[in-house]
Write a protein that holds these residues in place. Structure first.
Motif, mmCIF file in Angstrom:
data_model
loop_
_atom_site.group_PDB
_atom_site.id
_atom_site.type_symbol
_atom_site.label_atom_id
_atom_site.label_comp_id
_atom_site.label_asym_id
_atom_site.label_seq_id
_atom_site.Cartn_x
_atom_site.Cartn_y
_atom_site.Cartn_z
ATOM 1 N N ILE A 1 0.704 -0.910 0.039
ATOM 2 C CA ILE A 1 -0.081 -0.046 -0.038
ATOM 3 C C ILE A 1 0.822 1.073 0.032
ATOM 4 C CG2 ILE A 1 -1.757 1.240 1.499
ATOM 5 C CD1 ILE A 1 -2.893 -1.405 2.334
ATOM 6 N N GLY A 2 1.970 1.193 0.748
ATOM 7 C CA GLY A 2 2.807 2.408 0.877
ATOM 8 C C GLY A 2 3.547 2.817 -0.442
ATOM 9 N N GLU A 3 4.003 1.720 -1.069
ATOM 10 C CA GLU A 3 4.662 1.605 -2.325
ATOM 11 C C GLU A 3 3.829 2.551 -3.329
ATOM 12 O OE1 GLU A 3 6.352 -2.041 -3.083
ATOM 13 O OE2 GLU A 3 8.063 -1.279 -1.681
ATOM 14 N N ARG A 4 2.626 1.576 -3.561
ATOM 15 C CA ARG A 4 1.498 2.218 -4.388
ATOM 16 C C ARG A 4 1.009 3.531 -4.102
ATOM 17 N NH1 ARG A 4 -2.451 -3.346 -5.186
ATOM 18 N NH2 ARG A 4 -0.762 -4.396 -6.413
ATOM 19 N N PHE A 5 0.815 3.910 -2.997
ATOM 20 C CA PHE A 5 0.398 5.398 -2.498
ATOM 21 C C PHE A 5 1.466 6.305 -3.189
ATOM 22 C CE2 PHE A 5 -0.207 9.244 -0.227
ATOM 23 C CZ PHE A 5 -1.598 9.362 -0.353
#
Length: 400
Positions: A380-384
């Motif tokens: 999630i962090g990388e995609r955000f």
């Protein structure tokens, strides 16, 4: 056998008062009988809500860190923690302190002692057991000038008692990085992340070279007016609000109230930040609540094995009466942002399923049906970071 000739770490003999200029990520600092307790909501906001869970989660210092410059090779931090335990369940893991040196992870440690809040999930009652102060120690650091960050555990209320080093400490001047103010639910708070720097907002902030202020409040992303006013009054270059899952968890409001509440929440933020990039993020994919209203209730049948699974207790047929589901919320949020963006070009929308969607449940299912695990936080962090901070994103740097 221990090495009889190994060098003995220097004994820290310099005690530095812990003051606001050494702390980042907190919006309020309370002087207690033991030391200094960071809060993520100001005192006036805390006074407007008597909810015990809110009091607990806002005092858990997700994203709060000590930031200092020093040549020290040994650092000791005395803290008094307050852990949460659940009646009948095995003890929860100790929270981790992450040590970053010049932005890189250089150590991790936990403390001992402290207080324990034991929650009976069947009745909601809480028992408190008090305990002593503990010490977190980091040794073997390079003897050179360096920027040091100590990120506090996201899941333990932490009173800061004393900071000791073997070399002088000074504050790090504010950097020119943009300040990102984020509000969300327990997922944003950090639930089930590996450590404080690996919650998805902390990871995204690192990738986006932003200074994080995390107002992820477990169970309490509820469109509260005091939260909106807090966001309004907090200096920031970038703002995001992740709305939806807690409203379903708590079965808090109906569709008639939801849309006006979102408008009011955004109106309040805009009073203090009229042109700041503002990103509205809808819920990630959560199978139990995509089309079934709340409330969410825990299944305690296997709590002895530390297994708590949540289920949706609502009836899908109640959507016709205005009960909220995640699909209903996403549709409304998209509509609201589209409507407002005609007059607010700095307002943006991100469908949470772009961060974690139905396809992701195949290899990274939500272990308790609500919260992501360590690997999912990273995804999630990388995609955000890519979607918000990357080219064309709401938070992409604007060059003159």
């Amino acid at each position: 056998m221990a090495d009889q000739h190994a060098p003995v770490p220097p004994t820290p003999h310099i005690t530095t008062p812990i003051t606001a200029d050494l702390l980042r990520g907190a919006l309020d600092l309370e002087h207690t009988a033991h030391g200094l307790q960071p809060h993520r909501l100001p005192a006036w906001a805390r006074a407007q809500c008597a909810d015990g869970q809110l009091a607990m989660v806002e005092a858990q210092p997700s994203g709060v860190r000590l930031v200092l410059r020093t040549r020290a090779t040994t650092i000791e931090l005395d803290t008094l923690r307050t852990k949460t335990a659940y009646q009948g369940a095995p003890p929860r893991p100790d929270g981790l302190y992450d040590l970053l040196v010049d932005g890189q992870l250089a150590g991790q440690a936990s403390t001992t002692g402290g207080n324990v809040l034991t929650v009976d999930m069947a009745t909601g009652s809480i028992e408190t057991q008090t305990g002593p102060t503990g010490t977190v120690t980091f040794t073997g650091l390079d003897e050179r000038d360096k920027d040091v960050e100590i990120w506090l555990p996201y899941s333990e209320i932490t009173e800061l008692v004393a900071l000791r080093t073997d070399a002088p400490v000074e504050p790090v001047p504010p950097q020119k990085r943009r300040v990102w103010l984020h509000h969300g639910s327990s997922i944003s708070h950090g639930s089930n992340a590996a450590s404080p720097t690996t919650t998805w907002p902390a990871l995204a902030a690192s990738h986006g070279d932003a200074e994080l202020v995390n107002l992820g409040l477990g169970g309490n992303a509820l469109l509260d007016a005091f939260t909106a006013r807090t966001l309004r009054d907090t200096p920031a270059d970038l703002i995001s609000v992740k709305i939806g899952i807690n409203l379903v968890n708590a079965d808090l409001m109906r569709l008639r109230a939801f849309a006006p509440a979102v408008h009011g929440f955004l109106d309040t933020i805009r009073e203090g930040h009229p042109t700041t990039p503002l990103l509205v993020v809808s819920p990630i994919h959560c199978p139990i609540h995509e089309d079934t209203p709340g409330p969410s209730v825990p299944d305690l049948s296997d709590i002895d094995n530390d297994e708590v699974i949540f289920r949706a207790a609502g009836d899908p047929a109640d959507r016709a009466a205005g009960k909220l589901t995640l699909n209903v919320i996403r549709e409304e949020l998209s509509r609201i942002v589209t409507q407002r963006a005609t007059e607010d070009p700095h307002l943006h929308y991100l469908d949470g399923r772009a961060l974690y969607g139905e396809a992701d449940t195949a290899d990274l299912p939500l272990p308790d049906q609500l919260h992501p695990d360590e690997a999912t936080h990273r995804r999630i962090g990388e995609r955000f970071a890519a979607l918000a901070f990357g080219t064309g994103g709401a938070f992409a740097p604007q060059h003159p």
